[in-house]
Motif scaffolding. Structure first.
Motif, PDB file in Angstrom:
ATOM      1  N   ARG A   1       0.888  -1.158   0.000  1.00  0.00           N
ATOM      2  CA  ARG A   1       0.000   0.000   0.000  1.00  0.00           C
ATOM      3  C   ARG A   1       0.920   1.200   0.000  1.00  0.00           C
ATOM      4  O   ARG A   1       1.619   1.457  -0.948  1.00  0.00           O
ATOM      5  CB  ARG A   1      -0.906  -0.055   1.234  1.00  0.00           C
ATOM      6  CG  ARG A   1      -1.927   1.061   1.320  1.00  0.00           C
ATOM      7  CD  ARG A   1      -2.518   1.147   2.716  1.00  0.00           C
ATOM      8  NE  ARG A   1      -1.461   1.285   3.714  1.00  0.00           N
ATOM      9  CZ  ARG A   1      -1.656   1.434   5.007  1.00  0.00           C
ATOM     10  NH1 ARG A   1      -2.885   1.411   5.478  1.00  0.00           N
ATOM     11  NH2 ARG A   1      -0.668   1.572   5.844  1.00  0.00           N
ATOM     12  N   SER A   2       0.958   1.968   1.073  1.00  0.00           N
ATOM     13  CA  SER A   2       2.015   2.955   1.269  1.00  0.00           C
ATOM     14  C   SER A   2       3.152   2.326   2.067  1.00  0.00           C
ATOM     15  O   SER A   2       4.193   2.925   2.281  1.00  0.00           O
ATOM     16  CB  SER A   2       1.463   4.173   2.019  1.00  0.00           C
ATOM     17  OG  SER A   2       0.875   3.771   3.240  1.00  0.00           O
ATOM     18  N   ALA A   3       2.913   1.080   2.514  1.00  0.00           N
ATOM     19  CA  ALA A   3       3.931   0.289   3.220  1.00  0.00           C
ATOM     20  C   ALA A   3       3.623  -1.180   2.962  1.00  0.00           C
ATOM     21  O   ALA A   3       2.546  -1.522   2.471  1.00  0.00           O
ATOM     22  CB  ALA A   3       3.914   0.603   4.715  1.00  0.00           C
ATOM     23  N   ASP A   4       4.590  -2.055   3.289  1.00  0.00           N
ATOM     24  CA  ASP A   4       4.337  -3.490   3.157  1.00  0.00           C
ATOM     25  C   ASP A   4       3.377  -3.922   4.260  1.00  0.00           C
ATOM     26  O   ASP A   4       3.591  -3.606   5.445  1.00  0.00           O
ATOM     27  CB  ASP A   4       5.645  -4.269   3.283  1.00  0.00           C
ATOM     28  CG  ASP A   4       6.563  -4.030   2.092  1.00  0.00           C
ATOM     29  OD1 ASP A   4       6.145  -3.325   1.167  1.00  0.00           O
ATOM     30  OD2 ASP A   4       7.688  -4.558   2.098  1.00  0.00           O
ATOM     31  N   VAL A   5       2.324  -4.661   3.888  1.00  0.00           N
ATOM     32  CA  VAL A   5       1.304  -5.047   4.865  1.00  0.00           C
ATOM     33  C   VAL A   5       0.921  -6.506   4.671  1.00  0.00           C
ATOM     34  O   VAL A   5       1.093  -7.085   3.598  1.00  0.00           O
ATOM     35  CB  VAL A   5       0.029  -4.171   4.758  1.00  0.00           C
ATOM     36  CG1 VAL A   5       0.321  -2.750   5.141  1.00  0.00           C
ATOM     37  CG2 VAL A   5      -0.545  -4.243   3.341  1.00  0.00           C
ATOM     38  N   ALA A   6       0.373  -7.093   5.753  1.00  0.00           N
ATOM     39  CA  ALA A   6      -0.247  -8.414   5.704  1.00  0.00           C
ATOM     40  C   ALA A   6      -1.652  -8.262   6.259  1.00  0.00           C
ATOM     41  O   ALA A   6      -1.837  -7.703   7.347  1.00  0.00           O
ATOM     42  CB  ALA A   6       0.552  -9.418   6.538  1.00  0.00           C
ATOM     43  N   LEU A   7      -2.644  -8.726   5.489  1.00  0.00           N
ATOM     44  CA  LEU A   7      -4.041  -8.608   5.887  1.00  0.00           C
ATOM     45  C   LEU A   7      -4.699  -9.972   5.910  1.00  0.00           C
ATOM     46  O   LEU A   7      -4.384 -10.838   5.082  1.00  0.00           O
ATOM     47  CB  LEU A   7      -4.830  -7.696   4.943  1.00  0.00           C
ATOM     48  CG  LEU A   7      -4.519  -6.208   5.022  1.00  0.00           C
ATOM     49  CD1 LEU A   7      -3.651  -5.820   3.852  1.00  0.00           C
ATOM     50  CD2 LEU A   7      -5.807  -5.401   5.014  1.00  0.00           C
ATOM     51  N   GLN A   8      -5.633 -10.133   6.842  1.00  0.00           N
ATOM     52  CA  GLN A   8      -6.475 -11.331   6.876  1.00  0.00           C
ATOM     53  C   GLN A   8      -7.883 -10.930   6.461  1.00  0.00           C
ATOM     54  O   GLN A   8      -8.477 -10.021   7.050  1.00  0.00           O
ATOM     55  CB  GLN A   8      -6.495 -11.952   8.275  1.00  0.00           C
ATOM     56  CG  GLN A   8      -7.272 -13.269   8.337  1.00  0.00           C
ATOM     57  CD  GLN A   8      -7.470 -13.761   9.766  1.00  0.00           C
ATOM     58  OE1 GLN A   8      -7.725 -12.976  10.664  1.00  0.00           O
ATOM     59  NE2 GLN A   8      -7.345 -15.069   9.959  1.00  0.00           N
TER      60      GLN A   8
END
Length: 634
Positions: free
Chosen positions: A443-450
């Motif tokens: 996104r604007s940073a590396d993310v992990a989503l569930q």
């Protein structure tokens, strides 16, 4: 409505019932005539003999060396039976209402519905974001949606009735085709027993020629009916499940009921746009013997040729007859007659005679293409398959997850939204033990989503910002999320695997000492071993469940056992390792020790990600072609 629903359920159960035991199929096996039966029922019917008659069409079937167990599995019927049983189990349970928790504040229960944002909210959400928005009670929101959802359910049930009518028509046509085939066979034998004596003394062989030709036509028509019936069953199962779930959620009145209108609108809309299948009428094949015994010169020529082949090359025909019986999906390719056939073969011999049965080829479903529409992709980058057989594909530049069946049918899609409304570029996806999705992206940073399967955000945590590609896997036994990570320092790449708890707590780091440079994709096998594809080192690293290094295999090259920029990785039920060898344009199989076994596919442009379905199908994502390949046999 209840009576109609019961009738639909009965119709679906009849289609998925064994005609021997009259129960839902158990370990279904398909015969060369395309009829399906339970393995145990076939075992009792066939006994220990080498051949037996199909209980439905009476066609002779030769058992493979392994017996009934060696017959092909009917994976589609297995999947549909499992879904039907799961739906029956779900409908018999009453789900607790305590599950109406806020996805952003798990300790809070949702109590209101925001009209402006079209979502349920808790008190903390109301204070933080929705304080100046118009809100109503959940009960009122559910009541407002009850009428449109009920209308969609009625429309869905009506469409289902047309599909079930089509299924009944297909069954009647299949039965008529079987009867016509039997009558045609009898006609061939009866009429030509008199005529063949005037052509050759070997009268017993000539009916086989015409039976062979008629059998080829019959198999083509039979397979067409079976494929059409399978497609209709898959559509019926999907539409019926959507309507059943909507009814259950509306009766419960919980948070999930608020999303049913949008879900049903998409599902029913697809089936509203395409009419229920109306199978094309086929003319029954009736054998027409010649009116007089005076055959044309051309006919006499090719009949004598075939008789010669039967008399002088019996092994040629015995081999082909055996192959025809054993092939569940026969295909033929032209092949010239062996050089030992006399040179007097006439040029007018029909091409359909001079064909042999080829080697078995993978049965693959391919779909996709570049674009923003449903079923199209703009660089698909990962894949995961649920236990129910739904295929989840991250569509990178389109910023969404698309969902398909294992037959390639589009089911739904949802945007990869993060809390706050921003869109994320999804890179890879994995399923956890509860059937939810873990997605990594930027996104604007590396993310992990569930996400849940409908696209609702359940959890999110921020990763170290690297701007390098990442892969994700889930150790379902420990409920750990494993994410690949590449960092760069002083021009040198350093790769590792970061292991998190579901709340984003760091558990440990794996692979710091083995010289990984750019790990792309990752998987966890049935023994808990961690397997990582290193794109820059052209190899696969293998660690035990505690992160201790075991071995690596691969190496740059195009020979067997070598890799060239490997990407996607998964394992099958036997523990074999499957790797997307992207720059060699192939998909490779290795055993659990890293020993090369075989090429699964060698005709893809740039295989990017792979996943194994519980029913045994292999799903491959082709990045360059923006396509998905579902390989049913390999």
């Amino acid at each position: 409505m209840a009576a109609a629903h019961s009738g639909l359920g009965t119709q679906i159960c009849e289609e998925l019932s064994c005609s021997i035991c009259l129960e839902l199929f158990t370990r279904p096996k398909v015969l060369p005539c395309q009829h399906t039966f339970c393995q145990d029922c076939l075992q009792d019917h066939a006994g220990r003999g080498g051949t037996f008659q199909c209980p439905n069409c009476r066609r002779q079937v030769r058992l493979p060396p392994q017996g009934v167990a060696g017959l092909p599995d009917n994976h589609l019927v297995t999947s549909l039976c499992e879904r039907l049983q799961n739906q029956a189990t779900l409908s018999g349970k009453t789900r607790a209402q305590s599950g109406n928790r806020c996805s952003f504040h798990p300790s809070e229960e949702v109590r209101l519905y925001c009209k402006q944002c079209n979502m349920p909210v808790c008190i903390e959400c109301l204070d933080e974001i929705h304080s100046d928005h118009r809100t109503i009670t959940l009960k009122k929101a559910s009541e407002e949606r009850k009428a449109p959802v009920q209308a969609l359910i009625v429309e869905g049930r009506t469409i289902l009735e047309t599909y079930c009518t089509s299924l009944r028509s297909l069954r009647e046509r299949e039965k008529a085709l079987d009867e016509t085939k039997q009558e045609t066979d009898n006609s061939i034998i009866r009429d030509y027993e008199q005529e063949v004596q005037k052509v050759t003394e070997k009268k017993d062989h000539l009916p086989f020629i015409f039976l062979f030709l008629e059998g080829e036509k019959y198999k083509g028509k039979k397979e067409g009916l079976q494929e059409e019936r399978d497609r209709v069953l898959a559509d019926v199962n999907e539409l019926s499940a959507a309507c059943d779930r909507a009814e259950q959620e509306m009766e419960q009145g919980g948070v999930e009921s608020l999303s049913q209108e949008a879900i049903l609108t998409g599902v029913v809309g697809r089936y509203r746009e395409k009419a229920a299948p109306t199978p094309a009428q086929t003319q029954p094949a009736v054998f027409q013997p010649p009116d007089t015994p005076a055959f044309s010169l051309t006919t006499v020529a090719w009949v004598f040729l075939l008789a010669a082949l039967l008399l002088y090359y019996p092994s040629y025909w015995a081999y082909n007859a055996t192959q025809i019986e054993q092939q569940s999906v026969p295909k033929t390719v032209p092949k010239t007659v062996p050089n030992t056939v006399p040179n007097t073969v006439p040029n007018t011999v029909p091409k359909t005679i001079l064909k042999t049965i080829p080697k078995t080829v993978p049965k693959t479903i391919t779909f996709g293409g570049l674009g923003p529409g449903t079923g199209q992709f703009y660089f698909p980058s990962g894949v995961a398959v649920s236990d129910e057989g739904e295929v989840f594909v991250p569509d990178w530049f389109n910023k969404r997850i698309q969902v398909f069946t294992l037959q390639g049918t589009f089911v739904r899609q949802f945007p990869t939204v993060v809390p706050g409304g921003q869109m994320m570029w999804p890179r890879d996806v994995a399923m956890d033990g509860e059937g939810n999705l873990w997605v990594v992206g930027y996104r604007s940073a590396d993310v992990a989503l569930q996400y849940n399967k409908q696209g609702w955000v359940l959890r999110m945590f921020i990763l170290q910002e690297t701007e390098w590609y990442r892969g994700v896997a889930v150790d379902t036994r420990r409920n750990h999320i494993l994410i690949t990570q590449t960092t760069e320092k002083e021009g040198k790449l350093h790769g590792e695997v970061v292991v998190f708890g579901p709340d984003g707590t760091l558990v440990r780091t794996v692979g710091q000492q083995q010289g990984m440079r750019e790990p792309r994709y990752i998987t966890v096998d049935g023994e808990g071993r961690i397997l990582v594809s290193d794109w820059d080192n052209d190899c696969v690293y293998v660690y035990n469940e505690d992160g201790q290094f075991l071995f690596k295999f691969g190496g740059l090259g195009s020979d067997e056992g070598q890799l060239n920029y490997p990407r996607g990785i998964c394992t099958d039920r036997a523990g074999n390792i499957i790797v997307a060898d992207s720059f060699n344009s192939r998909v490779e199989m290795f055993d659990k020790t890293g020993k090369f076994l075989k090429h699964i596919a060698t005709d893809m442009e740039e295989p990017h990600a792979v996943a194994m379905a519980t029913q045994g199908q292999l799903v491959v994502i082709d990045w360059s072609e923006n396509s998905v390949h579902i390989i049913h046999t390999y």
